[in-house]
Design a protein around this motif. Structure first.
Motif, PDB file in Angstrom:
ATOM      1  N   ALA A   1       0.838  -1.205   0.000  1.00 27.29           N
ATOM      2  CA  ALA A   1       0.000   0.000   0.000  1.00 27.29           C
ATOM      3  C   ALA A   1       0.872   1.254   0.000  1.00 27.29           C
ATOM      4  CB  ALA A   1      -0.931  -0.006   1.210  1.00 27.29           C
ATOM      5  N   ALA A   2       1.939   1.238   0.777  1.00 32.00           N
ATOM      6  CA  ALA A   2       2.845   2.387   0.804  1.00 32.00           C
ATOM      7  C   ALA A   2       3.537   2.558  -0.548  1.00 32.00           C
ATOM      8  CB  ALA A   2       3.881   2.220   1.909  1.00 32.00           C
ATOM      9  N   PHE A   3       3.941   1.461  -1.163  1.00 31.21           N
ATOM     10  CA  PHE A   3       4.565   1.531  -2.482  1.00 31.21           C
ATOM     11  C   PHE A   3       3.589   2.101  -3.507  1.00 31.21           C
ATOM     12  CE2 PHE A   3       5.397  -0.506  -6.614  1.00 31.21           C
ATOM     13  CZ  PHE A   3       6.649   0.045  -6.871  1.00 31.21           C
ATOM     14  N   ALA A   4       2.361   1.617  -3.485  1.00 29.28           N
ATOM     15  CA  ALA A   4       1.351   2.126  -4.416  1.00 29.28           C
ATOM     16  C   ALA A   4       1.054   3.599  -4.131  1.00 29.28           C
ATOM     17  CB  ALA A   4       0.069   1.294  -4.322  1.00 29.28           C
ATOM     18  N   GLY A   5       1.062   3.996  -2.868  1.00 35.26           N
ATOM     19  CA  GLY A   5       0.832   5.391  -2.514  1.00 35.26           C
ATOM     20  C   GLY A   5       1.930   6.302  -3.048  1.00 35.26           C
ATOM     21  N   LEU A   6       3.175   5.875  -2.920  1.00 33.97           N
ATOM     22  CA  LEU A   6       4.280   6.665  -3.472  1.00 33.97           C
ATOM     23  C   LEU A   6       4.212   6.736  -4.989  1.00 33.97           C
ATOM     24  CD1 LEU A   6       7.250   5.543  -1.203  1.00 33.97           C
ATOM     25  CD2 LEU A   6       6.094   7.752  -1.239  1.00 33.97           C
TER      26      LEU A   6
ATOM     27  N   ILE B   1      -3.687   2.504 -10.196  1.00 30.61           N
ATOM     28  CA  ILE B   1      -3.180   2.418  -8.825  1.00 30.61           C
ATOM     29  C   ILE B   1      -4.328   2.497  -7.823  1.00 30.61           C
ATOM     30  CG2 ILE B   1      -1.765   3.598  -7.100  1.00 30.61           C
ATOM     31  CD1 ILE B   1       0.132   4.336  -9.410  1.00 30.61           C
ATOM     32  N   ILE B   2      -5.300   3.370  -8.065  1.00 31.75           N
ATOM     33  CA  ILE B   2      -6.476   3.450  -7.195  1.00 31.75           C
ATOM     34  C   ILE B   2      -7.230   2.121  -7.199  1.00 31.75           C
ATOM     35  CG2 ILE B   2      -8.751   4.551  -6.943  1.00 31.75           C
ATOM     36  CD1 ILE B   2      -6.594   6.333  -5.918  1.00 31.75           C
TER      37      ILE B   2
ATOM     38  N   SER C   1       2.171  -8.327  -2.412  1.00 30.45           N
ATOM     39  CA  SER C   1       3.585  -7.976  -2.523  1.00 30.45           C
ATOM     40  C   SER C   1       4.152  -8.365  -3.884  1.00 30.45           C
ATOM     41  CB  SER C   1       4.405  -8.667  -1.424  1.00 30.45           C
ATOM     42  OG  SER C   1       4.006  -8.202  -0.167  1.00 30.45           O
ATOM     43  N   ALA C   2       3.651  -9.460  -4.446  1.00 34.83           N
ATOM     44  CA  ALA C   2       4.107  -9.873  -5.769  1.00 34.83           C
ATOM     45  C   ALA C   2       3.521  -9.029  -6.879  1.00 34.83           C
ATOM     46  CB  ALA C   2       3.752 -11.346  -5.997  1.00 34.83           C
ATOM     47  N   ILE C   3       2.298  -8.564  -6.703  1.00 34.46           N
ATOM     48  CA  ILE C   3       1.626  -7.788  -7.755  1.00 34.46           C
ATOM     49  C   ILE C   3       2.043  -6.316  -7.738  1.00 34.46           C
ATOM     50  CG2 ILE C   3      -0.645  -6.921  -8.470  1.00 34.46           C
ATOM     51  CD1 ILE C   3      -1.801  -9.610  -7.760  1.00 34.46           C
ATOM     52  N   SER C   4       2.413  -5.775  -6.588  1.00 38.48           N
ATOM     53  CA  SER C   4       2.688  -4.334  -6.513  1.00 38.48           C
ATOM     54  C   SER C   4       3.811  -3.874  -7.454  1.00 38.48           C
ATOM     55  CB  SER C   4       2.965  -3.917  -5.072  1.00 38.48           C
ATOM     56  OG  SER C   4       4.134  -4.519  -4.577  1.00 38.48           O
ATOM     57  N   PRO C   5       4.891  -4.643  -7.696  1.00 33.59           N
ATOM     58  CA  PRO C   5       5.871  -4.162  -8.683  1.00 33.59           C
ATOM     59  C   PRO C   5       5.329  -4.078 -10.096  1.00 33.59           C
ATOM     60  CG  PRO C   5       6.885  -5.800  -7.275  1.00 33.59           C
ATOM     61  CD  PRO C   5       5.420  -5.806  -6.964  1.00 33.59           C
ATOM     62  N   LEU C   6       4.247  -4.797 -10.376  1.00 37.93           N
ATOM     63  CA  LEU C   6       3.637  -4.717 -11.711  1.00 37.93           C
ATOM     64  C   LEU C   6       3.013  -3.348 -11.977  1.00 37.93           C
ATOM     65  CD1 LEU C   6       1.986  -8.258 -11.946  1.00 37.93           C
ATOM     66  CD2 LEU C   6       4.148  -7.479 -12.944  1.00 37.93           C
TER      67      LEU C   6
END
Length: 138
Positions: free
Chosen positions: A60-65, A95-96, A129-134
């Motif tokens: 969530a923090a990664f997506a927020g940044l 991202i939303i 965690s695996a999907i967020s870098p996508l």
């Protein structure tokens, strides 16, 4: 702060006085971009907090940044031609959506624990965690 300073600078540049709607196309673009960003932030903050509290904080923090970076790209693109802001807009929507789905997964996991005693928190955190870098893929 960056958006507000750009708006103030453009307003003073157009008519030399304080913040007034000058009517120039440059000021209108800056003003509209500022309003669009201001209207999108409450939704962003709500889904960011829900995703972080209910699902997993790191993705969530990664997506927020990433969202803050994309909003900056949207704003700067809006200052040029309006077609330059389109990629930032669609990227921000993605991202939303990701944050909303994280929130939904957290709520679903809560109800699975409450009604069935099954906890899928580890699996949900692994998947997010695996999907967020996508999210970095344009």
């Amino acid at each position: 702060a960056f958006f507000a300073s750009k708006l103030e600078h453009e307003s003073k540049h157009c008519n030399g006085k304080g913040l007034q709607r000058a009517g120039s196309s440059a000021f209108d673009r800056v003003y509209t971009a500022n309003q669009n960003c201001g209207h999108a932030y409450p939704t962003f903050l709500a889904v960011l907090w829900c995703a972080g509290l209910l699902c997993s904080q790191a993705p969530a923090a990664f997506a927020g940044l990433m969202y803050l970076f994309v909003r900056q790209k949207y704003f700067v693109g809006y200052l040029g031609e309006r077609t330059q802001s389109t990629p930032g807009y669609f990227f921000g929507k993605r991202i939303i959506l990701f944050l909303f789905l994280m929130s939904l997964a957290g709520i679903l996991n809560y109800y699975l624990i409450f009604f069935f005693g099954s906890d899928f928190e580890i699996h949900i955190k692994t998947v997010t965690s695996a999907i967020s870098p996508l999210l970095l893929i344009p």
